[in-house]
Enzyme design. Sequence first.
Site, PDB file in Angstrom:
ATOM      1  N   ALA A  15       0.817  -1.207   0.000  1.00  9.71           N
ATOM      2  CA  ALA A  15       0.000   0.000   0.000  1.00  9.71           C
ATOM      3  C   ALA A  15       0.859   1.269   0.000  1.00  9.71           C
ATOM      4  O   ALA A  15       0.684   2.158  -0.843  1.00  9.71           O
ATOM      5  CB  ALA A  15      -0.935  -0.013   1.205  1.00  9.71           C
ATOM      6  N   LYS A  80       7.233  -4.202   5.746  1.00  2.00           N
ATOM      7  CA  LYS A  80       6.952  -4.031   7.160  1.00  2.00           C
ATOM      8  C   LYS A  80       8.211  -4.300   7.982  1.00  2.00           C
ATOM      9  O   LYS A  80       9.143  -4.974   7.533  1.00  2.00           O
ATOM     10  CB  LYS A  80       5.818  -4.968   7.588  1.00  2.00           C
ATOM     11  CG  LYS A  80       4.460  -4.574   7.017  1.00  2.00           C
ATOM     12  CD  LYS A  80       3.367  -5.446   7.563  1.00  2.00           C
ATOM     13  CE  LYS A  80       2.006  -5.014   7.016  1.00  2.00           C
ATOM     14  NZ  LYS A  80       1.622  -3.664   7.481  1.00  2.00           N
ATOM     15  N   LYS A 183       4.017  10.364  15.756  1.00  2.00           N
ATOM     16  CA  LYS A 183       3.384   9.320  14.946  1.00  2.00           C
ATOM     17  C   LYS A 183       3.440   7.977  15.668  1.00  2.00           C
ATOM     18  O   LYS A 183       2.487   7.181  15.576  1.00  2.00           O
ATOM     19  CB  LYS A 183       4.086   9.217  13.582  1.00  2.00           C
ATOM     20  CG  LYS A 183       3.505   8.146  12.667  1.00  2.00           C
ATOM     21  CD  LYS A 183       2.062   8.419  12.296  1.00  2.00           C
ATOM     22  CE  LYS A 183       1.433   7.280  11.482  1.00  2.00           C
ATOM     23  NZ  LYS A 183       2.082   7.109  10.176  1.00  2.00           N
ATOM     24  N   ASN A 187       0.386   5.330  16.356  1.00  2.00           N
ATOM     25  CA  ASN A 187       0.438   3.925  15.965  1.00  2.00           C
ATOM     26  C   ASN A 187       0.280   3.002  17.166  1.00  2.00           C
ATOM     27  O   ASN A 187      -0.343   1.939  17.077  1.00  2.00           O
ATOM     28  CB  ASN A 187       1.762   3.620  15.267  1.00  2.00           C
ATOM     29  CG  ASN A 187       1.789   4.087  13.829  1.00  2.00           C
ATOM     30  OD1 ASN A 187       0.756   4.283  13.206  1.00  2.00           O
ATOM     31  ND2 ASN A 187       2.984   4.278  13.299  1.00  2.00           N
ATOM     32  N   SER A 252      -3.163  -0.624   9.906  1.00  2.00           N
ATOM     33  CA  SER A 252      -2.474  -1.770   9.308  1.00  2.00           C
ATOM     34  C   SER A 252      -2.327  -2.926  10.286  1.00  2.00           C
ATOM     35  O   SER A 252      -2.359  -4.094   9.893  1.00  2.00           O
ATOM     36  CB  SER A 252      -1.101  -1.349   8.768  1.00  2.00           C
ATOM     37  OG  SER A 252      -0.273  -0.859   9.797  1.00  2.00           O
TER      38      SER A 252
END
Length: 301
Positions: A15, A80, A183, A187, A252
Amino acid sequence: MTSEKPDVAVVGPGAIGTTVAAALHEAGRTPRLYGRTPRERVELRVGPPGADERVEVPGPVLTDPDAVAGVVDLVFLAVKATQVDDAAPWLAALCGPGTVVCVLQNGVEQAATVGPHVPRGAVVPAVVWFPAWTQDDGVVHAPGEVRLTLPDVPAAGPVVDALRGTRCDVDVSPDFVTAAWRKLLQNAVAGLMALTGRRSAVFTRPDVADLALAYLGEGLAVARAEGARLDDDVPGRILALFQRPPGDQGTSILTDRDAGRPLEWAVRNGVVSRRGRAHGIPTPVSDLVVTLLAATSDGPG
C-alpha cells in the site's frame, strides 16, 4: 544522485510502496519494483470514496534479487518492520556506496534496524503521514493527502529531489524526533484496535477512551525522555482523531490481525516499554498491551 533522473527502486510495493511508486511514475521517474509477489504492474486509486482517478505503474514486480541489474541511486524500502531481514538480499543487490535508502516503516528505530543491511549506503528514516490500503481487487487506495517527514540530514536531499513536484509532499524537519514520536504514539494506541478486533469507533466507548488516554500518557512521558517536544494535549488530540466520524477508520495492525499475519507489535508498541525501562519510567498499561499483542501475533494457541 548520479543524474537528473535518478535510478530509483521500490522494495515492497504494497500500500505505502505503491503510493510512492505512483507519485514517482507520474513525474516521469518510474521506479524499479521488487517484492514477494510477481505482478505486471501496480495500480493506485486516489481521492475520497467514489473518486476513480487511477495511476498505473508499469512493472514487472521482480521477485528474485539475483535478477537485479545493478545498484541504484535511491531505494524506498516499504516492507513491514517484521520483514526487514527478508528484504536484506534486495538491499545487498541494490545498494552501493552512494545509495540512499529511505525507510517507509512504522516506529522510531528504522535506522538501527535497517542500517546493518546497508553498510555501503545511507539510511534515512521517514514518518509516513498518509493512510493507504490494498483493496480486494489488488488496487491500492490512498484517499487523502500524501506526505512524508524526513530528518534534516544531507542524505535526505536525494529523497526530496526525487519527490519534488509529485503528489507526495516531503517535509524536512530539524526536530525529527518529535515528529517520529508523535506518529509512534498514534500507531501505538491503534494497537487497541487489533486487540479488540474493532475499527476506530471503539474509541468512542468511555472505558476504551480512558484506557487509551492512560496508555498515551505513558507514551508521552517516554517520548519526552527521548527528546520529543510534545505538549500535554497530544494524547487528547490523538484520541480525537480516532473518535471522529464515521468511525470506520482502520489501521495496518488490525488488517494484519484479520489476515492472520505477524503484527508489528515490537516497533509500534514494544518500544514504549523498552525505552521506558531504559529511562526508569513505569509503563504498566504499555506492558500489558505489549504482552497481549505479542500473544495475539505469535501465539502459541
